[in-house]
Design an enzyme around this catalytic site. Structure first.
Site, PDB file in Angstrom:
ATOM      1  N   THR A  24       0.814  -1.218   0.000  1.00 53.87           N
ATOM      2  CA  THR A  24       0.000   0.000   0.000  1.00 53.87           C
ATOM      3  C   THR A  24       0.842   1.259   0.000  1.00 53.87           C
ATOM      4  O   THR A  24       0.508   2.251  -0.630  1.00 53.87           O
ATOM      5  CB  THR A  24      -0.880   0.072   1.269  1.00 53.87           C
ATOM      6  OG1 THR A  24      -1.665  -1.088   1.343  1.00 53.87           O
ATOM      7  CG2 THR A  24      -1.776   1.294   1.253  1.00 53.87           C
ATOM      8  N   THR A  42       1.403  -3.716   5.008  1.00 53.29           N
ATOM      9  CA  THR A  42       1.356  -3.872   6.468  1.00 53.29           C
ATOM     10  C   THR A  42       0.999  -5.270   6.957  1.00 53.29           C
ATOM     11  O   THR A  42       1.349  -5.630   8.072  1.00 53.29           O
ATOM     12  CB  THR A  42       0.318  -2.898   7.068  1.00 53.29           C
ATOM     13  OG1 THR A  42      -0.933  -3.126   6.427  1.00 53.29           O
ATOM     14  CG2 THR A  42       0.752  -1.469   6.890  1.00 53.29           C
ATOM     15  N   ASP A  43       0.306  -6.048   6.124  1.00 56.11           N
ATOM     16  CA  ASP A  43      -0.305  -7.279   6.645  1.00 56.11           C
ATOM     17  C   ASP A  43       0.666  -8.181   7.398  1.00 56.11           C
ATOM     18  O   ASP A  43       0.313  -8.789   8.400  1.00 56.11           O
ATOM     19  CB  ASP A  43      -0.940  -8.087   5.506  1.00 56.11           C
ATOM     20  CG  ASP A  43      -2.275  -7.504   5.081  1.00 56.11           C
ATOM     21  OD1 ASP A  43      -2.652  -6.457   5.632  1.00 56.11           O
ATOM     22  OD2 ASP A  43      -2.925  -8.092   4.212  1.00 56.11           O
ATOM     23  N   LYS A  55      -0.067  -6.741  14.023  1.00 56.31           N
ATOM     24  CA  LYS A  55      -1.154  -5.975  13.414  1.00 56.31           C
ATOM     25  C   LYS A  55      -2.445  -6.391  14.093  1.00 56.31           C
ATOM     26  O   LYS A  55      -2.843  -7.551  14.007  1.00 56.31           O
ATOM     27  CB  LYS A  55      -1.220  -6.252  11.915  1.00 56.31           C
ATOM     28  CG  LYS A  55      -2.236  -5.386  11.184  1.00 56.31           C
ATOM     29  CD  LYS A  55      -2.163  -5.544   9.667  1.00 56.31           C
ATOM     30  CE  LYS A  55      -3.085  -4.545   8.986  1.00 56.31           C
ATOM     31  NZ  LYS A  55      -3.002  -4.600   7.525  1.00 56.31           N
TER      32      LYS A  55
END
Lengths: 436, 436
Positions: free
Chosen positions: A94, A169-170, A248
């Site tokens: 992203t 980010t995952d 996360k």
């Protein structure tokens, strides 16, 4: 679909999703591409020429432009001897996505030069060397990539004041754990940085996360591996999380990363104000160990868990399995009830497998230590050879593959796996870090 | 092992772990059994005759008693017409554990009569009917038990003002989700109550959790399924969590249960003070659906996930799999990188399996909605037939088994699975509920 109000506005302005437009709001004009709705239907999402999404309500004027999305000038790198120099390794995700026109979704394609040119604050602060090391969604990043990134960092860290790895980010926390182990005692700061989708707010957190990371690198006096992400929804501070104790915790919030059972290392803002919270001690001997054995798995247990699922790992040459048990490290092994037919078979499988591979227990609670001595079931599982490890299941998986990568012999690998190499074991849970 | 100070005290008092002793502290005398250390080595843990642990520092006198742990008088139930009446169904677990002498660990063996006689506040408040419905660790509780408990509740609820189910805490949230679905629209309050091990503080949270649950039942005007557990570490309030949106988030803290993406229903204290936070709307038609198909699994995805693991479910007659993906509902399906060899095979497996069973996507972030429309990988997974469900992975697993239990036909089962029956889908994430 957008709300009726937004659809009306688009109709009246004679524009549609995918069009390149000029937008006037409160006397300011911006240019960008109209995006399809994926969140709040009352918010029009426009992908600006900077690459970031902006969310707009209907109090705007829209005019279609005949040109394509502006091509940006290539970033021109000018070295300034008075400034520190950081290396930005770009992996995809992203943080550097741009619109994928066919589907309306985003797809990783922006170069690091684009990032830097779109974040002038970064150029003001430091000299930047940027390099694309992969073009990949974070979900597809696995051990091969961790090793590639670690190798690059091990080779190049001495030439820079610090390194930023940008990624989706995952799976940041899997990557940061791998880097923290592979690059244990690296004498420079290494920060993993991502950006959450923020179409709900119409702004991107990429700029702030990157600038805060650069500030922490040049002013923090830190060495080791951390994760730099938003502290809260206020866009004021970022947190530097310890690479081995972070996760996360929300699918979409910009402040979704949280330190688990440990406090964050520090908070930092874009102006370079740094508050240390919990310093990490590193040793002096940097000896990178860039290895990984992929024959490891992470298996979540649950009520009624069918023990036969574990046999796959037995039969397919796996060398280690992280179990994500319940509570303090429990499993449905010992039903004393008339309803359960497969009495003790899960325990038998654990015992059998523990002779051939490393079977370790973590907890799906996420927070808190594992302690298998409290209940008789836990003791039976311990007795079967399963080893408890107090770390997140994600860090445990990475530690397992890394340990097995170093040692062909199972007993030696197990010894390494159970040894606290880089502070990965949670010795003392910090109560302040619970849900914080 | 205890600290040197405690070991010294034991030596001087000529007692050892397992001995039944009298303890004098500040002029008060208690009797109990010396327990082995499992927590803070500086705290001596004594299992009192009431069944609960007390933590003591070394400023005490200890004297060995020659008798066994006192046998308690059987609880005598006296009905008081002026009071409301609750049914306590007892399933096993910490809340009613007593010492297992051989191992020093705890083992479920206490009867509900013991609970009630040891918690006089409960007897003061309500008439109690207590029944042992199983003697089982919470980890071993599975669908058969959920159905047994639900059947009992469906049959008996009309005779009581409410029902408390006591169980070990590890899998409370799976049980509460099952009861909430099976007993949707039950016109009485059903509260699942547990107790965390609290040897660190030397006190038990069982009393408070049970009394708060009874208070909420008689004064809350509530109907439906909730979970009643400590709000914080202060021993002042309990929270009533919605049965479908709750999770154990810490391995050992008494306040480990948290509402996920929804606010708790209410807070309640032992004096019966109730503050409603978020009311749950129930319908009027109570039609218990006490079914479950065990051919369901919960599979956590991770970097490098070997797609062949999924084939087990294909080959073994499973009818549904809940995937615990990363982020918004992603999976390592689509590596565009040279390193990944099994390009798209995970996606192929998803597509193949989605034709034969229900394959659904949740997120390992725990908090936040799943949204597979944002990224191109998510869209590919959607296109392969995987269905996104915004609920905890644990609730999704229960909903899946429950849906398949009602419908032999896969398409009808899928329709039911994707229908919001009892508010199990998180339509709007409450930002106040994040890490709170």
């Amino acid at each position: 679909m957008y709300s009726e109000e937004i659809e009306d506005l688009l109709r009246k302005s004679k524009v549609k999703v995918g069009d390149f437009v000029a937008i006037e709001k409160n006397g300011n004009t911006m240019e960008g591409t109209i995006m399809p709705n994926t969140g709040d239907p009352g918010i029009l999402v426009v992908k600006l020429t900077s690459g970031y999404n902006m969310g707009l309500t209907s109090d705007i004027k829209i005019k279609k432009l005949d040109k394509e999305m502006k091509k940006k000038k290539p970033f021109k790198y000018e070295h300034d001897k008075s400034k520190k120099t950081i290396l930005i390794l770009h992996t995809g995700g992203t943080i550097a996505s741009k619109i994928h026109y066919e589907t309306g979704a985003v797809h990783p394609a922006l170069t690091p030069a684009d990032i830097v040119s779109s974040i002038p604050q970064l150029g003001d602060l430091v000299n930047v060397k940027a390099e694309v090391v992969s073009q990949i969604w974070s979900d597809d990043i696995k051990s091969d990539h961790w090793m590639l990134y670690a190798k690059k960092m091990a080779e190049e860290h001495s030439r820079y004041d610090g390194i930023i790895l940008t990624m989706g980010t995952d799976t940041i926390h899997y990557t940061s754990a791998a880097l923290a182990l592979m690059l244990h005692n690296i004498p420079k700061p290494v920060l993993v940085v991502g950006a959450q989708r923020s179409s709900d707010r119409g702004s991107s957190d990429a700029t702030m996360n990157l600038v805060c990371a650069a500030q922490f690198i040049i002013n923090g006096g830190f060495a080791g591996v951390g994760v730099c992400m938003h502290e809260n929804m206020n866009d004021d501070y970022c947190l530097i999380h310890p690479g081995l104790h972070v996760r996360k915790m929300h699918t979409s919030r910009r402040d979704s990363f949280r330190s688990i059972d440990k406090m964050p290392i520090a908070r930092v803002n874009m102006e370079g104000h740094i508050e240390y919270i919990e310093k990490i001690q590193q040793g002096k001997t940097f000896r990178p160990t860039i290895v990984f054995d992929n024959r490891v798995a992470l298996v979540k247990l649950y009520p009624g868990f069918d023990y036969k699922q574990l046999e796959y790992y037995e039969q397919n040459g796996y060398r280690g399995v992280i179990l994500e048990g319940t509570g303090l490290g429990q499993a449905p092994i010992n039903s004393v009830d008339e309803f359960t037919k497969d009495h003790k078979k899960l325990l038998d499988a654990m015992r059998r497998m523990s002779k051939k591979m490393i079977v370790a227990m973590t907890s799906q609670c996420i927070y808190g230590k594992v302690n298998m001595n409290v209940y008789s079931t836990g003791r039976l599982i311990l007795d079967a050879g399963v080893v408890p490890v107090s770390m997140t299941p994600e860090t445990a998986l990475v530690k397992l593959g890394w340990s097995l990568g170093q040692e062909k012999d199972l007993e030696r690998a197990k010894k390494l796996f159970l040894e606290d190499v880089a502070g990965e074991f949670v010795d003392r849970v910090d109560p302040r870090a619970f849900l914080n």
